[in-house]
Design an enzyme around this catalytic site. Sequence first.
Site, short mmCIF file in Angstrom:
data_model
loop_
_atom_site.label_atom_id
_atom_site.label_comp_id
_atom_site.label_asym_id
_atom_site.label_seq_id
_atom_site.Cartn_x
_atom_site.Cartn_y
_atom_site.Cartn_z
N LYS A 180 13.21 39.49 40.75
CA LYS A 180 14.30 39.06 39.86
C LYS A 180 15.05 37.94 40.56
O LYS A 180 15.47 38.09 41.72
CB LYS A 180 15.26 40.20 39.53
CG LYS A 180 16.30 39.78 38.48
CD LYS A 180 17.27 40.90 38.16
CE LYS A 180 18.30 41.07 39.27
NZ LYS A 180 19.33 42.07 38.94
N GLN B 240 30.10 44.09 33.31
CA GLN B 240 29.41 45.36 33.56
C GLN B 240 30.27 46.59 33.28
O GLN B 240 29.75 47.71 33.23
CB GLN B 240 28.93 45.41 35.02
CG GLN B 240 27.89 44.36 35.33
CD GLN B 240 27.13 44.67 36.60
OE1 GLN B 240 26.75 45.82 36.84
NE2 GLN B 240 26.91 43.67 37.41
N MET C 173 29.97 50.06 43.06
CA MET C 173 28.87 49.29 42.47
C MET C 173 29.03 47.79 42.63
O MET C 173 28.14 47.03 42.25
CB MET C 173 28.75 49.62 40.97
CG MET C 173 28.68 51.10 40.65
SD MET C 173 27.30 51.98 41.43
CE MET C 173 25.92 51.30 40.53
N GLY C 174 30.15 47.34 43.19
CA GLY C 174 30.43 45.90 43.19
C GLY C 174 29.89 45.13 44.37
O GLY C 174 29.52 43.96 44.23
N ASP D 281 27.50 43.54 46.63
CA ASP D 281 26.08 43.22 46.64
C ASP D 281 25.79 41.91 47.35
O ASP D 281 24.72 41.34 47.21
CB ASP D 281 25.53 43.17 45.21
CG ASP D 281 26.22 42.10 44.36
OD1 ASP D 281 27.15 41.44 44.85
OD2 ASP D 281 25.83 41.93 43.20
N LYS E 196 31.44 41.00 50.61
CA LYS E 196 32.07 41.80 49.56
C LYS E 196 32.35 43.22 50.04
O LYS E 196 31.58 43.79 50.82
CB LYS E 196 31.16 41.88 48.32
CG LYS E 196 31.16 40.66 47.44
CD LYS E 196 30.39 40.97 46.16
CE LYS E 196 30.38 39.81 45.19
NZ LYS E 196 29.66 40.16 43.94
N GLY F 81 25.98 51.65 45.46
CA GLY F 81 24.89 51.09 44.67
C GLY F 81 24.83 49.58 44.83
O GLY F 81 25.69 48.86 44.31
#
Length: 292
Positions: free
Chosen positions: A49, A122, A205-206, A208, A212, A274
């Site tokens: 991806k 999201q 979840m943020g 990545d 961050k 995540g």
Amino acid sequence: MDAVRKSFVDLHEGRCRLLPVVREGLSNRLGTFGVKSAEYDSLGLVGLKAGGYWPGNTGNDTRLTNHQSTTLLFDATSGLALASVEANWLTEARTAAAGAVAMDVLARKDAETLGIFGTGMQARSQIEAALLARQFTTIRICGRNPATAKALAEAIRETHPGIEVLVADAEETVRGSDVLITVTPSKEALFPPEWVPDGQHINAMGADTVGKRELPRTLLGRARLFHDDLGQSEILGEFQGYKDHAEKSVSIGSVLANTFVFSRDERDVTIFDGTGVAVQDIAVSWVAYKAA
């Protein structure tokens, strides 16, 4: 969610593997570009991806979203290109599904209140997926932009009229939630650790990308930690620079496969980091490909 759940187990049991991640800020300072790739043996696929995050998109052109990505699928036995799959919504969906799968096995069964930091692209999918994991009666939404927070709250009220949906400040959101979701581009902790109540589950979840983070570091020492991929969590996620915390983290795939037997004390704070793994992009793109 079924495809994502299976991918967690397959990754843990060696039926697929992740390849090195590329994630870099562009020299024009307008976006972050990345490539995540993997081979998925049980599906007979290899793929990637490509895309990233351009935060100015929605302000410049209403047809564009901030997140832009495309997945390419190849036959692993021949290298034949099978499909190019538009992955903007699929990325949103697989991220939300991953959070819901983790929440389903880690959060308290009696969880009734949900809090979320973030009101962007999201956020709504995260809430919708969370409602498949638990029957929440109250949802608190916290965001930097009052207009988007209000719009998100109104949208959730419209689709789920039986749920109390509140726009709240950071402290109310943290202290008042059995389950907390963070889905922001933050580079610093969103709240102090003392606000987190005993028994709370957090889906982070943020984070990545290098730099961050959303959670206070001392909270990692207090909590029971779980990850999608430890290497990515150490490089791109909440464990950046904190290997002592990473060493105690457990793969969510091992929990789903029952090779790690998870039981929760009512006072336990649990965190799922995540970071988003390429095997999930391949898995959900394969679902779309077969449907097409």
